[in-house]
Design an enzyme around this catalytic site. Structure first.
Site, mmCIF file in Angstrom:
data_model
loop_
_atom_site.group_PDB
_atom_site.id
_atom_site.type_symbol
_atom_site.label_atom_id
_atom_site.label_comp_id
_atom_site.label_asym_id
_atom_site.label_seq_id
_atom_site.Cartn_x
_atom_site.Cartn_y
_atom_site.Cartn_z
ATOM 1 N N LYS A 1 1.433 -7.715 -2.436
ATOM 2 C CA LYS A 1 0.543 -6.449 -3.277
ATOM 3 C C LYS A 1 -0.123 -7.027 -4.509
ATOM 4 C CE LYS A 1 0.646 -1.821 -4.670
ATOM 5 N NZ LYS A 1 1.507 -0.564 -4.628
ATOM 6 N N LYS B 1 -2.336 -6.250 0.503
ATOM 7 C CA LYS B 1 -3.108 -5.094 -0.037
ATOM 8 C C LYS B 1 -3.438 -5.574 -1.614
ATOM 9 C CE LYS B 1 -2.245 -0.669 -2.360
ATOM 10 N NZ LYS B 1 -1.095 -0.147 -2.872
#
Ligand code: PBG
Length: 327
Positions: free
Chosen positions: A199, A253
């Site tokens: 992330k 992400k």
């Protein structure tokens, strides 16, 4: 071989030929819909920077999920928006039995049962008064180890409320092991973990912060714990660690700006790989389409198709509903 070689062109000649030889097929089964449920509102609230996405009431959430189930969307990712006055330093609303996500999960568990996989984002940021993903140390940064115990509590509360999958998004080291241990100890060995492993600290989360009504105190950011966008290799290390700790699925992400990372992760592990097509990525498509600058529906298919082509097995996207309607 005669020149020019027409071999590749021959297979592009008709729509049926193109369908037959397509390497990647985007289907409803690939989609996970992110959904927001807000405490203390009477009617769904639009989110200006996420056109078409709303903060749901408990009732409108159930209705939306019934419709998604009918469309065949197999999963949802639930985010809670607590009432402002319930926020505190440790984010206790995240694990309270009557916390907004817990009550919404029990509604969904009893109303739609197993028709849709209920995933819950597991983090503290919407519930803390400082907006960070963990409790703070004396330097104002999340205290990694003190936060782990709280993540365990959130996981158990979500599992007890009916989550099939908990999705830790806080990027704390050791979060998967801590959550797995807490779930097993509390009698939830069947609750799976989809971890946001790779992330990045991204400017593409802007509209999301409006959706969950979060601002980081003092204009701070998450660069101390989320990844640096200049780095790809460390994503593999993050993923390997999470799998070793017991992650059932891993996530990259954002998605579109990180297709290289998705491809590397897909090649590096055997567990299902998810990609999160985030709020800013969605908002840009909507904004350009609204001005008539791009064909929004075509771009949606191309973008989510590219995320699949890069190697994602499932795609979390605000486009889930409209794609399901068109596919
Ligand atoms: C953190 C979290 C964020 C998103 C999902 N979980 C924001 C952040 O890390 O700052 C972003 C999702 C999106 O932008 O669509 N709980």
């Amino acid at each position: 071989m005669p020149f020019p070689d027409r071999r590749l062109r021959r297979l592009r000649r008709t729509p049926a030929l193109r369908r037959l030889v397509a390497e990647t097929r985007l289907g409803v089964d690939d989609l996970v819909a992110p959904l927001f449920v807000r405490e203390g509102i009477e009617a769904p609230q639009p989110i200006a920077s996420l056109p078409g996405v709303v903060q749901h009431t408990r009732e409108s959430l159930v209705k939306e999920v019934r419709e998604l189930a009918e469309l065949g969307v197999p999963g949802l990712m639930l985010f809670g928006v607590p009432a402002g006055e319930t926020k505190d330093a440790s984010g206790s609303g995240a694990w309270a039995e009557d916390g907004i996500v817990q009550v919404a999960l029990s509604d969904l568990r009893s109303e739609v049962g197993d028709a849709v996989v209920l995933m819950a984002d597991l983090c503290l940021d919407p519930y803390t008064d400082h907006g960070h993903c963990g409790v703070l140390d004396d330097r104002g940064q999340p205290d990694n180890d003190a936060t782990l115990e709280l993540y365990g509590r959130v996981a158990v509360a979500q599992a007890e409320a009916g989550a099939d999958v908990v999705a830790p998004s806080g990027m704390m080291d050791g979060q998967v092991a801590a959550i797995r241990a807490a779930l097993d100890t509390a009698g939830h060995p069947g609750t799976a973990i989809l971890v946001y492993s790779a992330k990045y600290a991204s400017a593409l989360y802007g509209p999301f912060r409006e959706a969950v009504d979060t601002t980081i105190a003092g204009g701070g950011d998450r660069r101390g714990y989320q990844q640096d966008f200049r780095n790809a290799r460390e994503a593999l290390a993050e993923v390997a660690e999470d799998v070793a700790e017991g992650a059932d699925m891993v996530m990259v992400k954002p998605a579109l700006a990180y297709l290289d990372v998705i491809a590397a992760v897909r090649a590096g592990v055997d567990v299902p790989v998810a990609a999160y097509h985030v709020s800013g990525e969605y908002a840009m498509v909507k904004a350009a389409a609204e001005r008539g600058w791009v064909d929004g529906a075509a771009v949606a298919l191309e973008y989510v198709g590219a995320i699949k082509r890069a190697g994602a097995d499932l795609v979390v996207t605000y486009l889930a509903r409209e794609l399901a309607e068109s596919l």
